[in-house]
Design a protein around this motif. Structure first.
Motif, mmCIF file in Angstrom:
data_model
loop_
_atom_site.group_PDB
_atom_site.id
_atom_site.type_symbol
_atom_site.label_atom_id
_atom_site.label_comp_id
_atom_site.label_asym_id
_atom_site.label_seq_id
_atom_site.Cartn_x
_atom_site.Cartn_y
_atom_site.Cartn_z
ATOM 1 N N THR A 17 28.022 -25.277 -38.476
ATOM 2 C CA THR A 17 28.538 -24.584 -39.653
ATOM 3 C C THR A 17 30.017 -24.218 -39.480
ATOM 4 O O THR A 17 30.757 -24.195 -40.463
ATOM 5 N N GLY B 23 28.622 -18.321 -37.154
ATOM 6 C CA GLY B 23 27.829 -19.521 -37.366
ATOM 7 C C GLY B 23 27.560 -20.263 -36.086
ATOM 8 O O GLY B 23 27.863 -19.768 -34.997
ATOM 9 N N ASN B 24 26.972 -21.443 -36.204
ATOM 10 C CA ASN B 24 26.811 -22.294 -35.030
ATOM 11 C C ASN B 24 27.875 -23.392 -35.104
ATOM 12 O O ASN B 24 28.700 -23.424 -36.025
ATOM 13 N N GLN B 25 27.861 -24.274 -34.115
ATOM 14 C CA GLN B 25 28.908 -25.281 -34.042
ATOM 15 C C GLN B 25 28.978 -26.102 -35.340
ATOM 16 O O GLN B 25 30.055 -26.359 -35.870
ATOM 17 N N VAL C 219 18.838 -16.771 -39.775
ATOM 18 C CA VAL C 219 18.680 -17.222 -41.165
ATOM 19 C C VAL C 219 17.283 -16.849 -41.668
ATOM 20 O O VAL C 219 17.123 -16.307 -42.768
ATOM 21 N N PHE D 91 20.544 -19.040 -34.452
ATOM 22 C CA PHE D 91 21.000 -19.354 -35.811
ATOM 23 C C PHE D 91 19.799 -19.404 -36.751
ATOM 24 O O PHE D 91 19.756 -18.722 -37.776
ATOM 25 N N ALA E 78 23.845 -18.580 -31.353
ATOM 26 C CA ALA E 78 23.876 -19.463 -32.517
ATOM 27 C C ALA E 78 23.591 -20.909 -32.104
ATOM 28 O O ALA E 78 23.017 -21.672 -32.862
ATOM 29 N N ASP E 79 24.002 -21.283 -30.920
ATOM 30 C CA ASP E 79 23.664 -22.598 -30.388
ATOM 31 C C ASP E 79 22.876 -22.392 -29.102
ATOM 32 O O ASP E 79 23.293 -21.623 -28.234
ATOM 33 N N LEU F 165 25.381 -21.915 -46.035
ATOM 34 C CA LEU F 165 24.372 -21.006 -45.478
ATOM 35 C C LEU F 165 24.651 -20.787 -43.995
ATOM 36 O O LEU F 165 24.646 -21.732 -43.211
ATOM 37 N N SER F 166 24.910 -19.533 -43.625
ATOM 38 C CA SER F 166 25.201 -19.241 -42.230
ATOM 39 C C SER F 166 24.662 -17.863 -41.850
ATOM 40 O O SER F 166 23.805 -17.320 -42.557
#
Lengths: 335, 335
Positions: B181, B177-179, A221, A217, A136-137, B168-169
């Motif tokens: 979100t 999610g990412n950091q 999406v 991420f 995600a990151d 939105l995730s």
């Protein structure tokens, strides 16, 4: 050559029935699925390795993997690490599959982060999207490595000799993007890749590139937006068509055409994505996988083995200075 | 009430012809478009404010805005700031429109960053997506403010009394999610909003929420993926249908149904997005805007004025501690 593929019978929204049915459908003279699931599960004649635990979709990956060593997911992934099978397929908790893979299959030397590579079926042929959700990151250098892994995938499995790479961003111009893509763009331009700049979400189904690279991420999406939009548009069209008798009759005549399109765009056609960058072959299937999706994901795993995808990656990824292990829960890689 | 809308005649891929035609089409007894473009441009009877410069799509926003004060874009945006018109529409360089707006229209008190709010036409009604591309990098607190702005938009223009907000995730669960979100999720849950958690790209056309909030990079990728997929799917369907005579005949009968769907999903139907958080009304239209898109964007600008969108935002945005101006090129806001 016979390929043995571990299948996590308890992974996914429709486990175990659809998973078992998918594995049964994929079985052939050269493909031997091995089910990992509870003792007593009806394996329909397939080999069953009994496990006593289950990891749920909502569980925290690292905790679940450490706390449930006898879960079907951990055992199935572990079987690849131990060399007992050639590949594994799971439609279960993606984070847990990733964590179990880092722990039990481990990264290839020099790989920072494994990435999920999925195939987008465009009109003009397949495009590889990487990373579709493992990280995600991500940092710019991770994206460069995803690009290299995607290239090997495109060469070995899609038979593209010199794959074109593009970076998923918010404009074609190099100066369009966020901090991550701006830095990644600069690194990609310097790398030994056929890098042709940015691409946008609108081109994902138009095959502007053989390999589209992004953080997990953004990739997740984009992928889910793509899949959801295809489903919504085809569904809305069906609604519109059934609203008038004339259109209904027309829709009936056009149905085989719509069905061909639906089959091509159906995510079940590929069934899953490769988790690339590991010392073994791991396929991550959709949580919502049907039996068709599981069967295709299992065949995809076998094809990766037959094409020696892991060995090609090991041989062809550019070697770079190794950064310290930064993935929580991972056994430090000493190679 | 007569609303005067400045239209940047040189903005967009099809300027000036399609832009002028769109402005002409939007003109009515209550809507007076004012064109900003080169002296001698055929304004088809509309008022023309002559400007001597043009900002190209590829120019660097801040430099272009400072270096070309007599460009159609800067002059049109400036006219809103000066109160000479009620709103502005530009299909030109988005970054430059944003930079000119920050400089000449300025932010509402307490607003960190303006965000682009666009309407996604789902089957069950419209959903507001914010930010669709103004801020490629954003902080969690920006997303909370986007949510508040989106709520005012949904209430005032879409007549939803208590808009549902989602983030939105990449998964429904709060821990997915990412950091950005993950932190935004925690702030949104504490805010005075009807926040119902995460949503995914697959649900964008299914109206799971009235307001979907995200950073501008993610929003822009999702929006373009959505638009591109709609176009690709409908195009591919046409190809499939024309491949057989039977399907061709069927397609002919079903054509009005397909046309209704296409009209609903066509991005030109809305034509643009509001740049929310400013002291005046700015509408950003697609770079590829047709005359229809420009006409709809111009009407959208007028509707925003009639509904007093800016005043409602000023009155209803929660006041918070003001952070220092962090937008490059902006005149510090002393209010």
């Amino acid at each position: 050559m016979t390929v043995r593929v571990a299948v996590d019978a308890l992974g996914g929204d429709h486990a175990p029935d659809e998973v078992v049915a998918g594995a049964v459908a994929a079985a052939s003279e050269t493909l031997v699925p091995v089910l990992f699931g509870p003792a007593g599960l009806d394996a329909h004649g397939l080999e069953l390795v009994a496990c006593s635990e289950t990891i749920g979709m909502g569980e925290k990956p690292a905790e679940a993997v450490r706390g449930k060593p006898d879960s079907s997911l951990v055992r199935a992934v572990g079987a690849v690490g131990a060399g007992e099978v050639d590949a594994v397929v799971s439609a279960g908790n993606t984070g847990a599959t990733l964590a179990a893979s880092l722990l039990h299959v481990r990264r290839l030397p020099g790989v920072h982060r494994p990435g999920i590579a999925i195939v987008i079926p465009s009109r003009r042929g397949p495009t590889v999207l990487i990373d579709a959700g493992a990280n995600a990151d991500a940092r710019p250098e991770h994206l460069v490595q995803f690009a290299h892994m995607g290239v090997v995938f495109a060469q070995e499995l899609l038979e593209v000799s010199e794959p074109v790479v593009r970076l998923l961003s918010i404009g074609e111009e190099p100066e369009k993007g966020n901090q991550l893509t701006l830095e990644a763009h600069a690194l990609l331009a310097e790398a030994d890749l056929r890098f042709e700049g940015n691409t946008e979400g609108r081109s994902l189904l138009e095959r502007e590139a053989d390999v589209v690279v992004c953080d997990g991420f953004t990739g997740n999406v984009a992928l889910k937006t793509l899949e959801g939009t295809i489903r919504s548009v085809l569904g809305a069209l069906r609604d519109e068509v059934s609203a008038s008798r004339r259109a209904r009759f027309g829709g009936l005549l056009a149905r085989p055409a719509a069905r061909r399109l639906r089959a091509r765009l159906d995510p079940d056609t590929y069934g899953g994505g490769y988790l690339l960058g590991l010392r073994g072959l791991v396929v991550i299937a959709h949580g919502s996988s049907s039996r068709t999706a599981i069967a295709n994901a299992t065949r995809m795993a076998a094809r990766g083995v037959e094409h020696r995808l892991v060995e090609r990656l090991a041989a062809r990824l550019p070697t770079e200075r190794r950064e310290p292990a930064d993935v929580p829960g991972e056994t430090p890689d000493r190679s």
